[in-house]
Scaffold this active site. Sequence first.
Site, PDB file in Angstrom:
ATOM      1  N   ARG A   1      43.309  38.532  30.609  1.00  0.00           N
ATOM      2  CA  ARG A   1      42.920  38.854  32.083  1.00  0.00           C
ATOM      3  C   ARG A   1      42.674  39.351  31.248  1.00  0.00           C
ATOM      4  O   ARG A   1      41.919  40.543  32.192  1.00  0.00           O
ATOM      5  CB  ARG A   1      43.808  38.214  32.501  1.00  0.00           C
ATOM      6  CG  ARG A   1      43.306  36.955  32.988  1.00  0.00           C
ATOM      7  CD  ARG A   1      44.531  36.631  33.986  1.00  0.00           C
ATOM      8  NE  ARG A   1      44.638  36.682  35.254  1.00  0.00           N
ATOM      9  CZ  ARG A   1      45.433  36.648  36.347  1.00  0.00           C
ATOM     10  NH1 ARG A   1      46.764  36.209  35.481  1.00  0.00           N
ATOM     11  NH2 ARG A   1      46.066  37.189  37.005  1.00  0.00           N
TER      12      ARG A   1
ATOM     13  N   ARG B   1      32.825  40.730  38.882  1.00  0.00           N
ATOM     14  CA  ARG B   1      33.301  41.165  37.411  1.00  0.00           C
ATOM     15  C   ARG B   1      32.631  41.639  37.266  1.00  0.00           C
ATOM     16  O   ARG B   1      33.511  42.075  35.904  1.00  0.00           O
ATOM     17  CB  ARG B   1      34.612  39.806  38.467  1.00  0.00           C
ATOM     18  CG  ARG B   1      35.934  40.463  38.382  1.00  0.00           C
ATOM     19  CD  ARG B   1      36.845  38.886  38.363  1.00  0.00           C
ATOM     20  NE  ARG B   1      37.934  38.941  37.744  1.00  0.00           N
ATOM     21  CZ  ARG B   1      38.469  38.860  38.842  1.00  0.00           C
ATOM     22  NH1 ARG B   1      38.505  38.346  40.017  1.00  0.00           N
ATOM     23  NH2 ARG B   1      40.032  38.370  38.093  1.00  0.00           N
TER      24      ARG B   1
ATOM     25  N   ARG C   1      55.243  37.617  39.739  1.00  0.00           N
ATOM     26  CA  ARG C   1      54.295  37.169  40.194  1.00  0.00           C
ATOM     27  C   ARG C   1      54.916  35.264  40.943  1.00  0.00           C
ATOM     28  O   ARG C   1      55.020  34.977  40.183  1.00  0.00           O
ATOM     29  CB  ARG C   1      53.509  37.086  40.583  1.00  0.00           C
ATOM     30  CG  ARG C   1      52.492  36.411  42.321  1.00  0.00           C
ATOM     31  CD  ARG C   1      50.699  36.578  42.545  1.00  0.00           C
ATOM     32  NE  ARG C   1      50.160  36.785  40.743  1.00  0.00           N
ATOM     33  CZ  ARG C   1      48.934  37.334  41.061  1.00  0.00           C
ATOM     34  NH1 ARG C   1      48.149  38.003  41.375  1.00  0.00           N
ATOM     35  NH2 ARG C   1      48.397  36.982  40.116  1.00  0.00           N
TER      36      ARG C   1
ATOM     37  N   ARG D   1      51.746  30.886  39.731  1.00  0.00           N
ATOM     38  CA  ARG D   1      50.168  30.355  39.222  1.00  0.00           C
ATOM     39  C   ARG D   1      50.020  30.403  37.671  1.00  0.00           C
ATOM     40  O   ARG D   1      51.357  30.620  36.703  1.00  0.00           O
ATOM     41  CB  ARG D   1      48.877  32.186  39.766  1.00  0.00           C
ATOM     42  CG  ARG D   1      49.045  31.425  41.037  1.00  0.00           C
ATOM     43  CD  ARG D   1      48.037  32.867  41.360  1.00  0.00           C
ATOM     44  NE  ARG D   1      46.877  33.695  40.304  1.00  0.00           N
ATOM     45  CZ  ARG D   1      46.824  34.417  40.514  1.00  0.00           C
ATOM     46  NH1 ARG D   1      46.642  35.147  41.597  1.00  0.00           N
ATOM     47  NH2 ARG D   1      45.464  34.884  39.513  1.00  0.00           N
TER      48      ARG D   1
ATOM     49  N   LYS E   1      45.011  43.424  45.189  1.00  0.00           N
ATOM     50  CA  LYS E   1      44.095  43.340  45.561  1.00  0.00           C
ATOM     51  C   LYS E   1      44.793  42.372  46.832  1.00  0.00           C
ATOM     52  O   LYS E   1      44.630  42.395  48.492  1.00  0.00           O
ATOM     53  CB  LYS E   1      42.400  42.669  45.144  1.00  0.00           C
ATOM     54  CG  LYS E   1      42.755  43.905  43.634  1.00  0.00           C
ATOM     55  CD  LYS E   1      41.914  43.276  42.997  1.00  0.00           C
ATOM     56  CE  LYS E   1      41.193  42.225  42.140  1.00  0.00           C
ATOM     57  NZ  LYS E   1      42.284  42.072  40.979  1.00  0.00           N
TER      58      LYS E   1
HETATM   59  P1  AP5 Z   1      48.699  40.631  43.951  1.00  0.00           P
HETATM   60  O1  AP5 Z   1      48.139  41.542  45.134  1.00  0.00           O
HETATM   61  O2  AP5 Z   1      48.692  39.266  43.668  1.00  0.00           O
HETATM   62  O3  AP5 Z   1      47.232  41.333  42.562  1.00  0.00           O
HETATM   63  P2  AP5 Z   1      45.846  41.238  42.540  1.00  0.00           P
HETATM   64  O4  AP5 Z   1      45.032  42.062  42.370  1.00  0.00           O
HETATM   65  O5  AP5 Z   1      45.357  40.192  43.308  1.00  0.00           O
HETATM   66  O6  AP5 Z   1      45.848  40.097  41.248  1.00  0.00           O
HETATM   67  P3  AP5 Z   1      45.359  38.595  40.495  1.00  0.00           P
HETATM   68  O7  AP5 Z   1      46.192  38.104  39.350  1.00  0.00           O
HETATM   69  O8  AP5 Z   1      45.181  37.983  41.928  1.00  0.00           O
HETATM   70  O9  AP5 Z   1      44.079  39.218  40.345  1.00  0.00           O
HETATM   71  P4  AP5 Z   1      42.555  38.534  39.655  1.00  0.00           P
HETATM   72  O10 AP5 Z   1      42.057  39.525  39.381  1.00  0.00           O
HETATM   73  O11 AP5 Z   1      43.518  38.451  37.642  1.00  0.00           O
HETATM   74  O12 AP5 Z   1      42.994  37.069  39.968  1.00  0.00           O
HETATM   75  P5  AP5 Z   1      41.644  36.267  40.848  1.00  0.00           P
HETATM   76  O13 AP5 Z   1      42.542  34.909  41.603  1.00  0.00           O
HETATM   77  O14 AP5 Z   1      40.877  36.990  41.553  1.00  0.00           O
HETATM   78  O15 AP5 Z   1      49.688  41.438  43.229  1.00  0.00           O
HETATM   79  C1  AP5 Z   1      50.182  41.225  41.819  1.00  0.00           C
HETATM   80  C2  AP5 Z   1      51.794  41.162  42.209  1.00  0.00           C
HETATM   81  O16 AP5 Z   1      52.477  42.533  41.703  1.00  0.00           O
HETATM   82  C3  AP5 Z   1      52.668  40.642  43.300  1.00  0.00           C
HETATM   83  O17 AP5 Z   1      53.836  39.626  42.933  1.00  0.00           O
HETATM   84  C4  AP5 Z   1      52.949  41.450  43.878  1.00  0.00           C
HETATM   85  O18 AP5 Z   1      53.770  41.228  44.994  1.00  0.00           O
HETATM   86  C5  AP5 Z   1      52.893  42.469  42.945  1.00  0.00           C
HETATM   87  N1  AP5 Z   1      52.600  44.228  43.569  1.00  0.00           N
HETATM   88  C6  AP5 Z   1      51.523  44.203  44.609  1.00  0.00           C
HETATM   89  N2  AP5 Z   1      51.781  45.898  45.132  1.00  0.00           N
HETATM   90  C7  AP5 Z   1      52.059  46.211  44.494  1.00  0.00           C
HETATM   91  C8  AP5 Z   1      53.173  47.558  44.258  1.00  0.00           C
HETATM   92  N3  AP5 Z   1      52.327  48.592  44.532  1.00  0.00           N
HETATM   93  N4  AP5 Z   1      54.047  47.977  43.366  1.00  0.00           N
HETATM   94  C9  AP5 Z   1      54.706  46.753  43.141  1.00  0.00           C
HETATM   95  N5  AP5 Z   1      54.398  45.191  42.777  1.00  0.00           N
HETATM   96  C10 AP5 Z   1      53.256  45.368  43.840  1.00  0.00           C
HETATM   97  O19 AP5 Z   1      41.143  36.021  40.058  1.00  0.00           O
HETATM   98  C11 AP5 Z   1      41.909  33.939  38.915  1.00  0.00           C
HETATM   99  C12 AP5 Z   1      41.006  33.883  37.704  1.00  0.00           C
HETATM  100  O20 AP5 Z   1      39.815  33.223  38.210  1.00  0.00           O
HETATM  101  C13 AP5 Z   1      40.594  35.037  36.759  1.00  0.00           C
HETATM  102  O21 AP5 Z   1      41.052  34.587  35.534  1.00  0.00           O
HETATM  103  C14 AP5 Z   1      38.950  34.743  36.790  1.00  0.00           C
HETATM  104  O22 AP5 Z   1      39.002  32.968  35.344  1.00  0.00           O
HETATM  105  C15 AP5 Z   1      38.905  33.617  37.611  1.00  0.00           C
HETATM  106  N6  AP5 Z   1      37.529  34.412  38.656  1.00  0.00           N
HETATM  107  C16 AP5 Z   1      37.791  35.280  40.055  1.00  0.00           C
HETATM  108  N7  AP5 Z   1      36.903  35.849  39.859  1.00  0.00           N
HETATM  109  C17 AP5 Z   1      36.074  35.552  39.579  1.00  0.00           C
HETATM  110  C18 AP5 Z   1      34.742  36.395  38.976  1.00  0.00           C
HETATM  111  N8  AP5 Z   1      34.185  36.983  40.300  1.00  0.00           N
HETATM  112  N9  AP5 Z   1      34.443  36.329  38.112  1.00  0.00           N
HETATM  113  C19 AP5 Z   1      34.754  34.868  37.229  1.00  0.00           C
HETATM  114  N10 AP5 Z   1      35.798  34.747  37.319  1.00  0.00           N
HETATM  115  C20 AP5 Z   1      36.652  34.737  37.972  1.00  0.00           C
END
Ligand code: AP5
Length: 204
Positions: free
Chosen positions: A163, A90, A124, A152, A15
């Site tokens: 997660r 979410r 990552r 991270r 994402k």
């Molecule tokens: P990346 O693009 O970083 O993936 P992402 O989908 O953004 O993953 P996140 O881990 O950031 O999502 P998340 O939803 O767990 O975390 P968030 O920060 O929202 O890609 C990942 C890796 O893969 C990178 O190294 C990239 O280079 C690689 N990659 C990408 N595409 C690829 C491809 N096609 N092929 C190969 N490699 C690829 O949330 C963190 C925490 O915050 C949550 O756990 C929760 O505690 C809290 N939180 C956040 N939002 C909420 C909410 N709305 N409600 C409740 N809690 C929340």
Amino acid sequence: MAGSIVLFGPPGAGKGTQAGKISEITGKPQVSTGDMLRSAVAEGTQLGHEAKTFMDAGLLVPDSIIIGLISERLRNDDASNGVLFDGFPRTIHQAEALEEIVSVTSVISIEVPDESIIERIVGRRMDPETGEIYHIKFKPPPEEISLRVIQRRDDTEETVRSRLTAYHEQTAPLADWYSEKGLLVRIDGDMPIEEVGKSIASKL
Ligand code: AP5
């Protein structure tokens, strides 16, 4: 407020990686709840304090905190033409609350099997200066910045498993919820980064 887009998918689906290009194409600013929460933790605010325990454990932060954060963010002028939500909503409760404040015109669901997720998350790395996302195998950082990239704190194998459980139990049901409203656009995210980007661009 004009229509907003939701970028949906499991942790590590890509994402954040795809959000910049989508923002560029649509002109809608990226609103990432994960980034907002990490900033609050880094700044040591009360909200950051409350969120940190949940984030470190790989659990969802309570809906009341998230909905308050989003409502405040949407008051900014740059949100007046709609935004690109990354990692929000979410839960069904968050999606219902969102419906009360903005119109969502499309939900881009990046679909990646669990087997690929752990390798993506554990490998990552992030540039703390620019926020650019890298991967030690799939998108290695350029040599000049390779010494400053960071991992991270929730990107451990153990936390990823929590997660993923939270995703399947609390977030995945939203795909059907949005599908029934005719808003869900499914994208195969298990392809190289460029290919996923092209596939999304063709649907915008
Ligand atoms: P990346 O693009 O970083 O993936 P992402 O989908 O953004 O993953 P996140 O881990 O950031 O999502 P998340 O939803 O767990 O975390 P968030 O920060 O929202 O890609 C990942 C890796 O893969 C990178 O190294 C990239 O280079 C690689 N990659 C990408 N595409 C690829 C491809 N096609 N092929 C190969 N490699 C690829 O949330 C963190 C925490 O915050 C949550 O756990 C929760 O505690 C809290 N939180 C956040 N939002 C909420 C909410 N709305 N409600 C409740 N809690 C929340």
